[in-house]
Design an enzyme around this catalytic site. Structure first.
Site, mmCIF file in Angstrom:
data_model
loop_
_atom_site.group_PDB
_atom_site.id
_atom_site.type_symbol
_atom_site.label_atom_id
_atom_site.label_comp_id
_atom_site.label_asym_id
_atom_site.label_seq_id
_atom_site.Cartn_x
_atom_site.Cartn_y
_atom_site.Cartn_z
ATOM 1 C CE LYS A 295 6.712 -3.658 6.615
ATOM 2 N NZ LYS A 295 7.884 -4.041 5.890
ATOM 3 C CG ASP B 72 11.331 -4.017 7.909
ATOM 4 O OD1 ASP B 72 10.187 -3.711 8.287
ATOM 5 O OD2 ASP B 72 11.998 -3.315 7.128
ATOM 6 N NE ARG C 95 -3.073 10.141 19.369
ATOM 7 C CZ ARG C 95 -1.860 9.927 19.821
ATOM 8 N NH1 ARG C 95 -1.680 9.537 21.060
ATOM 9 N NH2 ARG C 95 -0.805 10.112 19.058
ATOM 10 C CG HIS D 58 7.609 -7.259 1.959
ATOM 11 N ND1 HIS D 58 6.268 -6.986 2.017
ATOM 12 C CD2 HIS D 58 8.211 -6.269 2.644
ATOM 13 C CE1 HIS D 58 6.084 -5.861 2.696
ATOM 14 N NE2 HIS D 58 7.247 -5.422 3.097
ATOM 15 C CD GLU E 252 14.742 -1.014 1.713
ATOM 16 O OE1 GLU E 252 14.038 -0.010 1.831
ATOM 17 O OE2 GLU E 252 14.910 -1.850 2.611
ATOM 18 C CG ASP F 53 3.445 -8.544 1.823
ATOM 19 O OD1 ASP F 53 3.965 -7.653 1.111
ATOM 20 O OD2 ASP F 53 4.098 -9.449 2.337
ATOM 21 C CG HIS F 54 3.735 -2.613 -0.062
ATOM 22 N ND1 HIS F 54 4.348 -2.705 1.153
ATOM 23 C CD2 HIS F 54 4.689 -2.276 -0.944
ATOM 24 C CE1 HIS F 54 5.627 -2.431 1.001
ATOM 25 N NE2 HIS F 54 5.864 -2.166 -0.249
ATOM 26 C CE LYS G 14 6.783 -3.649 -4.661
ATOM 27 N NZ LYS G 14 7.042 -2.274 -5.081
ATOM 28 C CE LYS H 258 15.673 -0.767 6.214
ATOM 29 N NZ LYS H 258 14.831 -0.303 5.102
HETATM 30 P P1 NAP Z 1 2.701 7.453 11.875
HETATM 31 O O1 NAP Z 1 3.227 8.395 10.878
HETATM 32 O O2 NAP Z 1 3.291 7.421 13.225
HETATM 33 O O3 NAP Z 1 1.131 7.736 12.019
HETATM 34 C C1 NAP Z 1 0.355 7.133 12.994
HETATM 35 C C2 NAP Z 1 -1.055 7.638 12.872
HETATM 36 O O4 NAP Z 1 -1.830 7.064 13.918
HETATM 37 C C3 NAP Z 1 -1.178 9.136 12.983
HETATM 38 O O5 NAP Z 1 -2.219 9.573 12.124
HETATM 39 C C4 NAP Z 1 -1.615 9.332 14.432
HETATM 40 O O6 NAP Z 1 -2.306 10.538 14.488
HETATM 41 C C5 NAP Z 1 -2.506 8.117 14.622
HETATM 42 N N1 NAP Z 1 -2.622 7.693 16.016
HETATM 43 C C6 NAP Z 1 -1.617 7.463 16.894
HETATM 44 N N2 NAP Z 1 -2.120 7.072 18.081
HETATM 45 C C7 NAP Z 1 -3.466 7.048 17.936
HETATM 46 C C8 NAP Z 1 -4.541 6.737 18.806
HETATM 47 N N3 NAP Z 1 -4.336 6.370 20.076
HETATM 48 N N4 NAP Z 1 -5.791 6.810 18.325
HETATM 49 C C9 NAP Z 1 -6.027 7.197 17.053
HETATM 50 N N5 NAP Z 1 -5.048 7.506 16.185
HETATM 51 C C10 NAP Z 1 -3.790 7.438 16.619
HETATM 52 O O7 NAP Z 1 2.747 5.959 11.349
HETATM 53 P P2 NAP Z 1 2.704 5.445 9.836
HETATM 54 O O8 NAP Z 1 4.087 5.424 9.320
HETATM 55 O O9 NAP Z 1 1.682 6.190 9.097
HETATM 56 O O10 NAP Z 1 2.293 3.937 10.027
HETATM 57 C C11 NAP Z 1 0.973 3.520 10.303
HETATM 58 C C12 NAP Z 1 0.930 1.998 10.297
HETATM 59 O O11 NAP Z 1 1.322 1.537 9.006
HETATM 60 C C13 NAP Z 1 1.898 1.347 11.279
HETATM 61 O O12 NAP Z 1 1.358 0.132 11.714
HETATM 62 C C14 NAP Z 1 3.110 1.054 10.413
HETATM 63 O O13 NAP Z 1 3.888 -0.002 10.918
HETATM 64 C C15 NAP Z 1 2.442 0.677 9.126
HETATM 65 N N6 NAP Z 1 3.279 0.842 7.936
HETATM 66 C C16 NAP Z 1 3.755 2.069 7.616
HETATM 67 C C17 NAP Z 1 4.517 2.201 6.466
HETATM 68 C C18 NAP Z 1 5.040 3.535 6.041
HETATM 69 O O14 NAP Z 1 5.640 3.619 4.976
HETATM 70 N N7 NAP Z 1 4.840 4.585 6.801
HETATM 71 C C19 NAP Z 1 4.802 1.098 5.659
HETATM 72 C C20 NAP Z 1 4.275 -0.136 6.021
HETATM 73 C C21 NAP Z 1 3.520 -0.242 7.153
HETATM 74 P P3 NAP Z 1 -2.524 11.366 15.831
HETATM 75 O O15 NAP Z 1 -1.212 11.535 16.480
HETATM 76 O O16 NAP Z 1 -3.162 12.635 15.331
HETATM 77 O O17 NAP Z 1 -3.483 10.571 16.639
#
Ligand code: NAP
Length: 481
Positions: free
Chosen positions: A148, A235, A51, A240, A216, A177-178, A182, A330
């Protein structure tokens, strides 16, 4: 030794959530590394979508900053970074809105592999799938990648599967599932299925028990509020750890093809006995000065576990009688992930009572220092009679295969597999549902009992109850170090 890199086909990859943490930390740096290694062909295109109101240059600056933050300086070759940034485009899109979709459609080119990475909250998966399909941006050959958590329980996972299945076929859906990406996890399959050595012993007759530990050192930190709605079982265990257990316990598939592999993993999950109340221990780290789960979760009454240990039984001919112990948490003493397979002792000692037996053990280290060791008994060198000692036949991948071995991060490998159209290392819908089907009753049992997780010291090896789970069976956890 430099890994052989086989280029993939030219592609158009759209990353929804391209401004988010996962995209900046893993997906985009991973793509850069594959570009640097020559695996991504010229002419490929990566389009960020979120967005945030950015233009292409603004997005390129964001990506440059992410590369600088998350990759070692030595990897950032100015020309390579510039050419990588040149591949990027950006569209401002709200997954639930109408704007931006025609622009996104304008990026798509005929004859390219088309992939859409949903790096956004799962609540948006259905909206994205619907818009991509109804606006003709995704076709029958397109792939979608979903992150996930895939559901919070069986019914939400089912709903997610149904909403994706309304627009995409199962062979188009890549559930990440990363852990499966590995290197060591794949090596586990190589060890099991490319060697004759282990297979005859790989059963309850010769294996005493299996331990899987994912420890962790970090706490829930800034993610406390989110984590508190999830907990270690959802989680880590449902995805995993369950996947690791499947790879250890599965029957040999007839080939290394997606459905052959996933059919066998599914059979393992279906063979799991329901968990008995005495076979699960939950914990919460409780320390001072903010190093405390309840404080970090912002919920003084929280009953969510930051640690869990459990004893699982796979009820089939191969494994009847061999328990699988799982433990994850954790704020533990060290950051380590490993699987250890402890073999039974020989039936009779010809070396007399004075010699201390140590069971043979195969240890598969996922992190840190990916590798394996096999502990075997040898004679202690020198005079003094036949004194036995256990030593490790150690195979650290870095040592065995060369210091300059460039092990790709799990995300790098998995994204390239999406482009190749290879689903072997991704979870199928029925697998995810079966895993929730096993986990749900565990969570319900916890709720019904209303039990409070056992406290443990930050920096320790977990709660006392986890030790007792092993001691009761005359066994011990491997040290977390
Ligand atoms: P995040 O930092 O909150 O990022 C979310 C992203 O989605 C941002 O780019 C946000 O950008 C965008 N977004 C939010 N609402 C939106 C909408 N209505 N339309 C379009 N884009 C939208 O989350 P994240 O940590 O990157 O995680 C993303 C996904 O990966 C989640 O499902 C999370 O559970 C999963 N995940 C993350 C990790 C990790 O290490 N971070 C690990 C495993 C899984 P804008 O605000 O600019 O729209």
């Amino acid at each position: 030794m430099v890994a052989r890199v086989i280029p993939v086909d030219c592609f158009d990859l759209v990353i929804f959530g391209a401004t988010g943490d996962l995209a900046r930390r893993k997906i985009l740096p991973g793509l850069y590394r594959r570009w640097k290694e020559g695996q991504i062909p010229e002419g490929s295109q990566i389009v960020g979508a979120a967005r945030s109101d950015l233009d292409a240059d603004g997005f390129r600056e964001l990506v440059r900053a992410a590369l600088e933050e998350f990759l070692p300086k030595a990897e950032l070759l100015p020309e390579t970074v510039a050419s990588f940034l040149g591949m990027l485009g950006y569209v401002t899109i709200d997954a639930r809105g109408d704007a931006g979709w025609p622009e996104l459609a304008g990026f798509m080119r005929a004859g390219m592999v088309r992939a859409f990475y949903f790096s956004v909250a799962p609540a948006l998966f259905g909206d994205l799938a619907q818009r991509l399909k109804e606006r003709g941006i995704a076709d029958r050959d397109s792939r979608i990648v979903v992150e996930k958590p895939f559901g919070k329980n069986l019914s939400t996972a089912r709903r997610l599967n149904e909403s994706l299945a309304s627009y995409f076929h199962e062979d188009q859906i890549y559930r990440i599932d990363h852990y499966l990406g590995k290197e060591t996890v794949q090596n586990l399959m190589a060890v099991r299925f490319a060697n004759i050595l282990f297979e005859p012993l790989w059963n309850a007759q010769y294996i005493d028990h299996v331990q899987i530990t994912v420890a962790e050192t970090v706490g829930v930190g800034g993610r406390g509020e989110y984590y508190d709605t999830s907990g270690a079982i959802r989680d880590m265990v449902q995805n995993h750890m369950m996947q690791l257990l499947c790879l250890i316990a599965m029957e040999p598939p007839n080939c290394f093809e997606p459905d052959a592999m996933r059919d066998e993993k599914l059979k393992v999950i279906r063979a799991l006995d329901p968990l008995a109340p005495a076979e699960v221990v939950r914990g919460q780290y409780r320390g001072k000065d903010g190093d405390d789960y309840l404080t970090e979760a912002g919920n003084p009454d929280s009953r969510t576990e930051s640690f869990v240990a459990m004893k699982l039984h796979v009820s089939n001919w191969r494994w009847k009688g061999t328990p699988f112990y799982l433990r994850t948490g954790k704020r533990l003493r060290a950051r380590t992930s490993e699987i250890s397979v402890t073999f039974k002792e020989p039936p009779h000692s010809i070396f007399g009572e004075s010699n201390q037996w140590r069971a043979n053990m195969l240890v598969i280290r996922l992190q840190p220092d990916e590798g394996m060791d096999l502990r075997v008994m040898i004679k202690e060198p020198g005079p003094g009679g036949m004194r036995l000692k256990d030593v490790a036949l150690d195979m650290s991948f870095a040592e065995a295969l060369g210091d300059d071995l460039d092990i790709p991060d799990a995300y790098e490998r998995l994204i390239m597999d999406v482009i190749r159209g290879n689903q072997t290392l991704f979870m199928r819908g029925d697998e995810v549902e079966a895993a929730w089907g096993w986990v749900d009753p565990v969570l319900e049992m916890m709720d019904e009992r209303g039990d409070v997780p056992e406290p443990y010291e930050p920096g320790s090896t977990g709660p006392e109850g986890s030790m007792m789970l092993m001691h009761r069976d005359g066994r011990r956890w491997r040290e977390i170090k």
